[in-house]
Design a protein around this motif. Structure first.
Motif, short mmCIF file in Angstrom:
data_model
loop_
_atom_site.label_atom_id
_atom_site.label_comp_id
_atom_site.label_asym_id
_atom_site.label_seq_id
_atom_site.Cartn_x
_atom_site.Cartn_y
_atom_site.Cartn_z
N ALA B 77 17.84 8.19 -11.90
CA ALA B 77 18.05 7.83 -10.49
C ALA B 77 17.12 6.72 -10.01
O ALA B 77 17.54 5.83 -9.26
CB ALA B 77 17.92 9.07 -9.61
N ASP B 78 15.85 6.76 -10.45
CA ASP B 78 14.89 5.77 -9.95
C ASP B 78 15.09 4.38 -10.57
O ASP B 78 14.47 3.41 -10.16
CB ASP B 78 13.45 6.25 -10.18
N GLN B 79 15.95 4.30 -11.59
CA GLN B 79 16.24 2.98 -12.18
C GLN B 79 17.63 2.47 -11.78
O GLN B 79 18.02 1.35 -12.14
CB GLN B 79 16.18 3.06 -13.72
N PHE B 80 18.38 3.32 -11.06
CA PHE B 80 19.78 2.97 -10.85
C PHE B 80 19.98 1.81 -9.88
O PHE B 80 20.94 1.05 -10.02
CB PHE B 80 20.58 4.20 -10.40
N GLU B 81 19.06 1.64 -8.94
CA GLU B 81 19.24 0.54 -7.98
C GLU B 81 19.31 -0.80 -8.72
O GLU B 81 20.15 -1.65 -8.42
CB GLU B 81 18.08 0.52 -6.97
N GLN B 82 18.44 -0.96 -9.71
CA GLN B 82 18.42 -2.19 -10.51
C GLN B 82 19.74 -2.36 -11.28
O GLN B 82 20.32 -3.45 -11.32
CB GLN B 82 17.25 -2.10 -11.48
N THR B 83 20.21 -1.25 -11.85
CA THR B 83 21.49 -1.27 -12.59
C THR B 83 22.63 -1.66 -11.65
O THR B 83 23.48 -2.49 -11.99
CB THR B 83 21.77 0.13 -13.18
N GLU B 84 22.62 -1.05 -10.45
CA GLU B 84 23.70 -1.30 -9.49
C GLU B 84 23.72 -2.77 -9.06
O GLU B 84 24.78 -3.38 -8.90
CB GLU B 84 23.49 -0.39 -8.26
N GLN B 85 22.52 -3.34 -8.90
CA GLN B 85 22.46 -4.77 -8.53
C GLN B 85 23.02 -5.65 -9.63
O GLN B 85 23.70 -6.63 -9.37
CB GLN B 85 21.01 -5.17 -8.24
N LYS B 86 22.72 -5.28 -10.85
CA LYS B 86 23.22 -6.04 -12.00
C LYS B 86 24.75 -5.98 -12.05
O LYS B 86 25.42 -7.01 -12.20
CB LYS B 86 22.63 -5.41 -13.28
N MET B 87 25.30 -4.77 -11.88
CA MET B 87 26.75 -4.59 -11.90
C MET B 87 27.41 -5.37 -10.75
O MET B 87 28.46 -6.00 -10.91
CB MET B 87 27.13 -3.11 -11.75
N SER B 88 26.74 -5.32 -9.59
CA SER B 88 27.23 -6.04 -8.42
C SER B 88 27.27 -7.54 -8.69
O SER B 88 28.18 -8.27 -8.25
CB SER B 88 26.33 -5.70 -7.23
N GLY B 89 26.30 -8.03 -9.45
CA GLY B 89 26.26 -9.45 -9.83
C GLY B 89 27.46 -9.83 -10.69
O GLY B 89 28.09 -10.87 -10.48
N PHE B 90 27.79 -8.97 -11.65
CA PHE B 90 28.95 -9.27 -12.51
C PHE B 90 30.24 -9.19 -11.70
O PHE B 90 31.14 -10.02 -11.86
CB PHE B 90 29.00 -8.29 -13.70
N LYS B 91 30.32 -8.19 -10.82
CA LYS B 91 31.52 -8.03 -9.98
C LYS B 91 31.70 -9.24 -9.05
O LYS B 91 32.83 -9.56 -8.66
CB LYS B 91 31.40 -6.73 -9.16
N SER B 92 30.60 -9.89 -8.71
CA SER B 92 30.68 -11.09 -7.85
C SER B 92 31.41 -12.24 -8.50
O SER B 92 31.69 -13.25 -7.86
CB SER B 92 29.27 -11.58 -7.49
N GLY B 93 31.68 -12.15 -9.80
CA GLY B 93 32.35 -13.23 -10.51
C GLY B 93 33.85 -13.27 -10.28
O GLY B 93 34.41 -12.44 -9.54
N TYR B 94 34.51 -14.22 -10.94
CA TYR B 94 35.94 -14.44 -10.76
C TYR B 94 36.79 -13.56 -11.67
O TYR B 94 37.89 -13.15 -11.31
CB TYR B 94 36.26 -15.92 -11.03
N GLY B 95 36.28 -13.29 -12.87
CA GLY B 95 37.05 -12.50 -13.83
C GLY B 95 36.18 -12.03 -14.97
O GLY B 95 34.98 -12.35 -15.04
N THR B 96 36.78 -11.25 -15.86
CA THR B 96 36.07 -10.74 -17.04
C THR B 96 37.00 -10.79 -18.24
O THR B 96 38.17 -10.40 -18.13
CB THR B 96 35.62 -9.27 -16.81
#
Lengths: 200, 200
Positions: B77-96
């Motif tokens: 739980a205490d590391q998840f904020e960093q993970t969530e930000q990383k995922m949010s960064g990838f989601k900010s893109g156009y495609g995968t």
């Protein structure tokens, strides 16, 4: 260079088996090309685990003689003539690039990042594949023909001893190249709609 | 295109983490580029084992939501904020782009050529690495930024179910891409004379 020109280069890269010792570019240019490939091709965590050896002249000949002799000891006698002709074809080329991955680097990643440990050897292979592709395509852009061979691990120990390479270098692939003497054949393609899917 | 222009393209390909949903080229052009990559990137014995999935729009968003939720269940739980930000960064893109290898094809090679059987899974990884490199470089030539991620095998089953993909497709890598919002940092290089050896 446009994306289209890049894709043309990707398309022009083929497996070329008929190769000669005729010079196409200077040895310095070959070395520069391989160095640039190694410098700029990616690796996981920028670990730079790839190691490349360029064999030219006598060293190139020696590698294929060595491989022929190794195979003579294990290929059934009635199939060896075909094997020998194949080896002779590679030896007819101008040089050979040997692709290694440094196990010491990969092991270091496994120790430093234990939660991904099992993935690093796989990612090391991905990076090696990328290096193979970049060198192959660059050689073809310069007018050489090349193909990808795999006589590892049969020849590994003799290669390391002959050229005094570190024991941690693992041989992954071998790429004989030379001036093309035969055009590549038609390539068959599976239907792309079974291989690429799009979802919006 | 010259060999030098090809090497420039190789050099310009970097890991780009800051990406946006702004359009750079048409979706048709993205699909065409991925199809050309799949058509012309090599595979052992021309087995054409690579399978690529292009996720755009809602499907792209869905993939990163899915991955975020999967990680939520296993990241402390205490590391998840960093993970969530990383995922949010990838989601900010156009495609995968999702890179798979079809295990059915690789198993088929293993059965047809038993003396090389143990090598085919490795060569399949080399070919996948080449596909990753070609798509990555082509996307960057078109003005996108991309990076290579590995949330397999955590998300494999949900991905296959969500987009009804054959069970034999093995997920190998994921490449989020979008319009670059941040330039890549300096890259560090190991000395080339320790990585490339020449013998004549």
């Amino acid at each position: 260079m446009t994306s289209q020109a890049f894709m043309e280069a990707v398309k022009e890269r083929r497996s070329i088996y008929g190769i000669s010792k005729e010079s196409v570019i200077s040895d310095d240019k070959i070395v520069e090309l391989v160095q640039e490939a190694v410098k700029n091709t990616p690796s996981s965590f920028n670990s730079q685990s790839a190691r490349l050896v360029v064999l030219l002249g006598d060293s190139h000949n020696k590698f294929w003689d060595m491989t022929t002799n190794t195979l003579r000891a294990i290929v059934p006698a009635d199939q060896f003539e075909q094997t020998e002709q194949k080896m002779s074809g590679f030896k007819s080329g101008y040089g050979t690039v040997l692709f290694f991955e440094d196990k010491k680097v990969v092991d270091g990643l496994m120790e430093s990042f234990p939660s991904y440990a099992q993935n690093f050897p796989i990612w090391s292979h991905h990076s090696s594949g990328m290096h193979q592709f970049v060198v192959w395509t660059a050689l073809e852009k310069e007018g050489f023909g090349a193909s990808l061979q795999h006589y590892n691990p049969l020849v590994d120990e003799e290669v390391k001893q002959t050229w005094s390479l570190p024991d941690s270098w693992q041989l992954i692939a071998q790429m004989p190249f030379g001036k093309p003497t035969v055009a590549p054949g038609e390539k068959e393609f599976k239907p792309l709609d079974e291989r690429v899917k799009i979802f919006k």
